[in-house]
Design a protein around this motif. Sequence first.
Motif, PDB file in Angstrom:
ATOM      1  N   ARG A 204       0.862  -1.180   0.000  1.00  0.00           N
ATOM      2  CA  ARG A 204       0.000   0.000   0.000  1.00  0.00           C
ATOM      3  C   ARG A 204       0.904   1.238   0.000  1.00  0.00           C
ATOM      4  O   ARG A 204       2.027   1.193   0.512  1.00  0.00           O
ATOM      5  N   ASP A 208      -0.624   4.649   6.847  1.00  0.00           N
ATOM      6  CA  ASP A 208      -2.001   4.484   7.303  1.00  0.00           C
ATOM      7  C   ASP A 208      -2.729   3.421   6.485  1.00  0.00           C
ATOM      8  O   ASP A 208      -3.469   2.592   7.032  1.00  0.00           O
ATOM      9  N   GLU A 209      -2.502   3.443   5.170  1.00  0.00           N
ATOM     10  CA  GLU A 209      -3.123   2.442   4.294  1.00  0.00           C
ATOM     11  C   GLU A 209      -2.570   1.051   4.576  1.00  0.00           C
ATOM     12  O   GLU A 209      -3.310   0.056   4.570  1.00  0.00           O
ATOM     13  N   ALA A 212      -4.029  -0.152   7.876  1.00  0.00           N
ATOM     14  CA  ALA A 212      -5.443  -0.487   7.697  1.00  0.00           C
ATOM     15  C   ALA A 212      -5.603  -1.847   7.028  1.00  0.00           C
ATOM     16  O   ALA A 212      -6.429  -2.673   7.450  1.00  0.00           O
ATOM     17  N   ALA A 216      -7.181  -5.208   8.849  1.00  0.00           N
ATOM     18  CA  ALA A 216      -8.313  -5.919   8.254  1.00  0.00           C
ATOM     19  C   ALA A 216      -7.949  -7.366   7.952  1.00  0.00           C
ATOM     20  O   ALA A 216      -8.747  -8.282   8.165  1.00  0.00           O
ATOM     21  N   GLY A 253      -1.491   4.471  12.955  1.00  0.00           N
ATOM     22  CA  GLY A 253      -2.631   3.896  12.245  1.00  0.00           C
ATOM     23  C   GLY A 253      -3.803   3.667  13.161  1.00  0.00           C
ATOM     24  O   GLY A 253      -4.570   2.714  12.984  1.00  0.00           O
ATOM     25  N   SER A 255      -6.822   4.904  13.803  1.00  0.00           N
ATOM     26  CA  SER A 255      -8.234   4.820  13.419  1.00  0.00           C
ATOM     27  C   SER A 255      -8.583   3.455  12.854  1.00  0.00           C
ATOM     28  O   SER A 255      -9.606   2.860  13.208  1.00  0.00           O
ATOM     29  N   ALA A 256      -7.719   2.920  11.979  1.00  0.00           N
ATOM     30  CA  ALA A 256      -7.961   1.596  11.406  1.00  0.00           C
ATOM     31  C   ALA A 256      -7.831   0.507  12.462  1.00  0.00           C
ATOM     32  O   ALA A 256      -8.624  -0.441  12.507  1.00  0.00           O
ATOM     33  N   GLU A 260     -10.942  -2.150  13.665  1.00  0.00           N
ATOM     34  CA  GLU A 260     -10.886  -3.606  13.466  1.00  0.00           C
ATOM     35  C   GLU A 260     -10.763  -4.387  14.774  1.00  0.00           C
ATOM     36  O   GLU A 260     -11.240  -5.515  14.869  1.00  0.00           O
TER      37      GLU A 260
END
Length: 339
Positions: A204, A208-209, A212, A216, A253, A255-256, A260
């Motif tokens: 990614r 952050d990506e 995330a 996940a 990171g 928020s992600a 989850e």
Amino acid sequence: MSTPAGHHGRGPLRPLAALLSETDEVLRRGTPAGARVWSTGFPALDTVLTGGLRSGELVLLGGPAGQGKTTLGMQLARNAVAAGGTAVVFSYEHESHTLLERLISMEAAELDPGSEVAGVIDVRRALETADRGESLESVLGALRGGASALAALAGYGDRLQVHASSGVTTTLEQVRDGVSRVTEATGQPPLVLLDYIQKVPVDRPGEDERVAAAAAGFKDLALSAGVPVVAISVADKDALSAGRRLRAKDLRGASALAFEADVVLIVNDKVDIVSREHLLYNLGNIERFRQWSVFSLEKNRHGKAGVELEFAKDFEHGRFHREGQQVSERLIDHRVFVS
């Protein structure tokens, strides 16, 4: 339509009637219905988690550097196998022999908690200075508690797997494959420890990506493999300044991860987060509180959140004392008394 990263289909649609019938059959066979539970080995923590860690859960373990995240993670893995279960550790942060030194000392202290058994430094020194050709049994036999620790480790050695992971090559798919192989080899799904989640290589563009996608993916692994995944997380550099209490929002990171995760457990040094009145008028508390860590359950999908538990440190032996209790002192977010 393509499936979002980390969220793969886990099975066909089933009517509620079929689910009710299946649950009835499970109960009639004498098997508990619902999630499988792994005790943490910490009674006070198990109480708040309503039994322990559950299959399908992503458990996030955070805290400042040096506050015992890896120590606690390894102790959870050790407690799982000592209770007859299995565990697998994917270590992106520590070399396997470093973890072995901790396990030896931890096991010695667990078996004989009232004695002055060998500490982690003692074990490391003995292994590094052993005579050429000397056996592990001989080296550890010379250390107090070493022989019994070795016997215990050998007893559950096949049920605890340690993977020296790489932030370049050990991908989510390799972790998934490792969990599958451990389950097949031992006949039971393992507790999974990941140290640490930000080091897992994910294709990614930004951190952050990447975090995330990793979060996940590991939540999906927990569900599809029927295991608890304990993922250690590091904090943003800006959150590590003196006088700040680390919170879930301070993790890289965040928020992600918070979305989850089923459980978010943050470890802080007690002396850093108690209110001023507990220190100012009793300076002896400063040294006493330094011996304790606070485990803050900031998220807990299957129990009460916002709970603060305290456990005494025994970092000499690579562990926390397992008997803990709720914190009675008032805690704060910013330290106003600097020792």
